[in-house]
Enzyme design. Sequence first.
Site, PDB file in Angstrom:
ATOM      1  N   ASN A  93       0.949  -1.290  -0.071  1.00 47.38           N
ATOM      2  CA  ASN A  93       0.085  -0.108  -0.127  1.00 47.38           C
ATOM      3  C   ASN A  93       0.769   1.263  -0.076  1.00 47.38           C
ATOM      4  O   ASN A  93       1.501   1.681   1.078  1.00 47.38           O
ATOM      5  CB  ASN A  93      -1.008   0.122   1.103  1.00 47.38           C
ATOM      6  CG  ASN A  93      -1.731   1.203   1.140  1.00 47.38           C
ATOM      7  OD1 ASN A  93      -1.531   2.059   0.721  1.00 47.38           O
ATOM      8  ND2 ASN A  93      -2.825   1.178   1.939  1.00 47.38           N
TER       9      ASN A  93
ATOM     10  N   CYS B 223      -2.278   5.000   0.160  1.00 52.17           N
ATOM     11  CA  CYS B 223      -3.064   5.666   1.072  1.00 52.17           C
ATOM     12  C   CYS B 223      -2.844   7.349   1.079  1.00 52.17           C
ATOM     13  O   CYS B 223      -1.934   7.687   1.753  1.00 52.17           O
ATOM     14  CB  CYS B 223      -3.259   5.206   2.440  1.00 52.17           C
ATOM     15  SG  CYS B 223      -4.217   5.625   3.732  1.00 52.17           S
TER      16      CYS B 223
ATOM     17  N   ASN C 277      -5.122   3.655  -6.251  1.00 54.16           N
ATOM     18  CA  ASN C 277      -5.501   3.821  -5.101  1.00 54.16           C
ATOM     19  C   ASN C 277      -6.488   5.016  -5.043  1.00 54.16           C
ATOM     20  O   ASN C 277      -6.587   5.902  -6.079  1.00 54.16           O
ATOM     21  CB  ASN C 277      -4.479   4.130  -3.957  1.00 54.16           C
ATOM     22  CG  ASN C 277      -4.824   3.787  -2.403  1.00 54.16           C
ATOM     23  OD1 ASN C 277      -5.598   4.128  -2.071  1.00 54.16           O
ATOM     24  ND2 ASN C 277      -3.906   3.038  -1.914  1.00 54.16           N
ATOM     25  N   THR C 278      -6.824   5.747  -3.927  1.00 48.29           N
ATOM     26  CA  THR C 278      -7.793   6.766  -3.932  1.00 48.29           C
ATOM     27  C   THR C 278      -7.345   8.180  -4.246  1.00 48.29           C
ATOM     28  O   THR C 278      -6.205   8.283  -4.143  1.00 48.29           O
ATOM     29  CB  THR C 278      -8.548   6.849  -2.548  1.00 48.29           C
ATOM     30  OG1 THR C 278      -7.666   6.929  -1.504  1.00 48.29           O
ATOM     31  CG2 THR C 278      -9.366   5.766  -2.327  1.00 48.29           C
TER      32      THR C 278
ATOM     33  N   CYS D 244     -37.540  11.903 -30.876  1.00 52.30           N
ATOM     34  CA  CYS D 244     -37.664  13.136 -30.113  1.00 52.30           C
ATOM     35  C   CYS D 244     -38.589  13.491 -29.386  1.00 52.30           C
ATOM     36  O   CYS D 244     -39.811  13.377 -29.724  1.00 52.30           O
ATOM     37  CB  CYS D 244     -37.261  14.457 -31.076  1.00 52.30           C
ATOM     38  SG  CYS D 244     -37.042  15.904 -30.245  1.00 52.30           S
TER      39      CYS D 244
ATOM     40  N   CYS E  56     -25.899  23.219 -27.447  1.00 56.33           N
ATOM     41  CA  CYS E  56     -25.440  23.538 -28.822  1.00 56.33           C
ATOM     42  C   CYS E  56     -25.352  24.998 -28.830  1.00 56.33           C
ATOM     43  O   CYS E  56     -24.277  25.719 -29.162  1.00 56.33           O
ATOM     44  CB  CYS E  56     -26.031  22.711 -30.053  1.00 56.33           C
ATOM     45  SG  CYS E  56     -24.774  23.025 -31.442  1.00 56.33           S
TER      46      CYS E  56
END
Lengths: 427, 448
Positions: free
Chosen positions: A134, A137, A202-203, A345, A355
């Site tokens: 790890n 972290c 990892n985060t 549509c 647009c």
Amino acid sequence: MADLKCKIAGIESINPFWLASAPPTDKKLNVVRAFEAGWGGVVWKTMGYDPPVINVTSRYGALHDSNRGVIGINNIELITDRPLEVNLQEIREVREEWPDRVIIGSMMAPMMEKLWKDLAVKIAEAGVHGIELNLGCPHGMCERGMGSAIGQVPEMVENATRWVREAVDIPVFTKLTPNITDILLPAEAAKAGGADAVSLINTVNSIAGVDLDIMAPLPSVDGKGTHGGYCGAAVKPIALHMVGDIARNPDTRNLEISAIGGIGNWRDAAEFIALGASGVQVCTAAMLYGFRIVEDMIDGLSRFMDEKGYKAISDFQGLAVPNTVDWNDLNMNFDLKAEINKDLCIECGRCHIACEDTSHQAITKKAKADGGMEYEVVNDDCVGCNLCLHVCPVLDCITMKPVDNGLPHLTWPEHPENPIRVAKKEK
Amino acid sequence: MSERLIVSRDGSPLEDSQIDANFSDMHPPLNKTQAKVESSRCLYCFDAPCIRACPTSIDIPKFIHQIRTQNLTGSAITILSSNIMGGTCARVCPTEILCEGECVLNATGEKPIKIGNLQRYAVDQYLEGNNPHPFNRAKSTGRRIAVIGAGPAGLACAHRSAVQGNKVTVFENKAKPGGLNEYGLAAYKMADDFARKEVDFLLKVGGITIKHGQVLGENLTLANLQSEYDAVFIGTGLGDVNNLRVEGEHLNGVQDAVTFIEELRQTAEKHNISVADNVVVIGGGNTAIDAAVQAKRLGAQNVTLVYRRGTDQMPATEWEQDLVKTNNVNVIYWSKPIVLKGGEKVEEVTFERCILKDGILTGTGNFFNLRADLVLKAIGQMLDKNPLAGLSIENRKIRVDEKYQTNLQGVFAGGDCINSGEDLTVQAVEDGRKAAESMHDYLENKNG
């Protein structure tokens, strides 16, 4: 149905679905429930030296969509807060009770060779199939010189990997942090250190939100908050990019990849495998819905493979890698025009206003004789950007049609308007 | 409470608590979670058809977006800026033929957004929140405006006029303000005295005085108002009802549905109302539905609604027609009353079956009788022309130009008494507001 048996860094797994090192893999009870549900393996929540860490309350923040769907979670939880021997004993028990399932031991230690080696050996002796380092972290542990504090320095990544590689004879997974500018640097370092595989991402460093009443970041701990690790569907695009970069980089393409980042269903998993991953790790989706999500992951991936004629994971692993290229390799003569299916549509006007206000004024609005509105693409102004397609709430109503302009493949380096163009490659 | 009738389990007469429950909120307000889910479904259309379908042109996608972002005060003000009676309209509008009927989600096969419920959520939150009145009055114009009728048209006109800086006096013949909001709509649509609460909120703008017991043609004349005020607005609604014009119409037990509903609305505890066993309602509009359903909910044994034409011709909306069925009201189509029989009071009604022959409703010569202790007539309201002498009438309503001005200079009109659209609360509110704006322009030009 296609067999999902696969090999990840040489480890045989009944399927490519593992649980990532996180709260769901913190103890035997959870891991057994996961195996009962059908998960192929787990990466046991990161173990360190005793005394165990102490966690705070609260721990999770979340980004919701307007209908309470969770887009992403961030957490400020630390590594396992149970004594090492308790974890190792439970690992031994589960290994014995579930011989066909994979257990990888996740670990972290301060940047000292002996500490990394001794802990790796202890974990290996508990019977794990592999060790994951790890190095990612991004909260709490990094302030103690571990986690992303190591992962953000390629030399340290290489050293930690080498130490563990030298200490044990089981596969070593180096888990990478995305909180860097170029994922290839730590990936190459992991390879140089002898990693069998990299696990990523990892985060992501994050603040989940701000409580506007108490004026504090979320999650808040007694009125104060800190940055945490962001995960869940929101980080999937970041993870795909980093996995793809490692898979197509000549220096790292032989590294096996255990992909992590917003994987919540079989389709997400298939996308990571197509970008080169050998297997995937899941956390947030399980935390949101429970371990049962693996049932459809298994079922859906098998059916997808049947439909496409893939007999094994390896049959489609990496197939999207050659198509992942630099911008400079894109064909500038390729042209698309949006087409609105008027039967489908519903006249919400979303494509028009998107647009009109923010793109190329290429969708006109006309009042119809019956009182409704008619929206039409102006082909001359449409640049084929896809924005209308993405804002349209009706599936298949807007499609992008390739224009047969008869022009040859042409990249920017070859483009006549490029002041530093190169001669067109002869095919 | 629900759209379904609360009946006693064993068929015995309803208990008082069941009757009272039958008149509580038919559609309970959305809770926070429901409002979040529902507001999230809205596509936030551009140039949205729901806005075009609303007589008051409320910016519906905007107010729903504001609910989604939890800007509830902003949401309520978006609604109230276009429709000061957005709270009542949220409750009583036939949304299925207005905004919700035009919601683009209908075209996807999904249910339309519950626009009415979301509107109620936002407005109720504001009205219950002890908030200041959201609109400020312009500096005084020194002008005085007379408004006849404190119904939705009159009050909307009075509010707009007050905001413009005028001083407004509203002349109302009944004891309470609100018009049909107070006296006419079905009780379960306007639970918890909402009509009164909304008027109280509206009046908080200031500059509006309501005088009650003022009856045009009796203690009030148009000529006097014209001379005493800078401009006059007439919002008297439809003061008269159509008669059946059959024998026995004047027997005891034969009543206008409008009067029946009015008495019901003005009775605080509904279980104190004694209702006949056999009720026959004649008519096919929303008033007929409201009368029939409420009679049933009061505990009447048999309620039969008889309409001379078929379901497709019924003026009542589909939703209202369904309400009749879920409330165990018998419905008989293609039948017209021939004679009401009885001694001291009505006992029986004879109907004749009808068919359309060359486009003309024609009796078939087949007759049937219905037992009736109470007959409620609901075959339409009409303009009471007597007090309106001097005003030009067209198609049985007061004639106005596109500026809501009548044939008399400085006299404007709006609501059910003119031909502006459907006779709906929301149309009346729009008329009142627009007329106030026209009056303002008229007075500015006149003085300038």
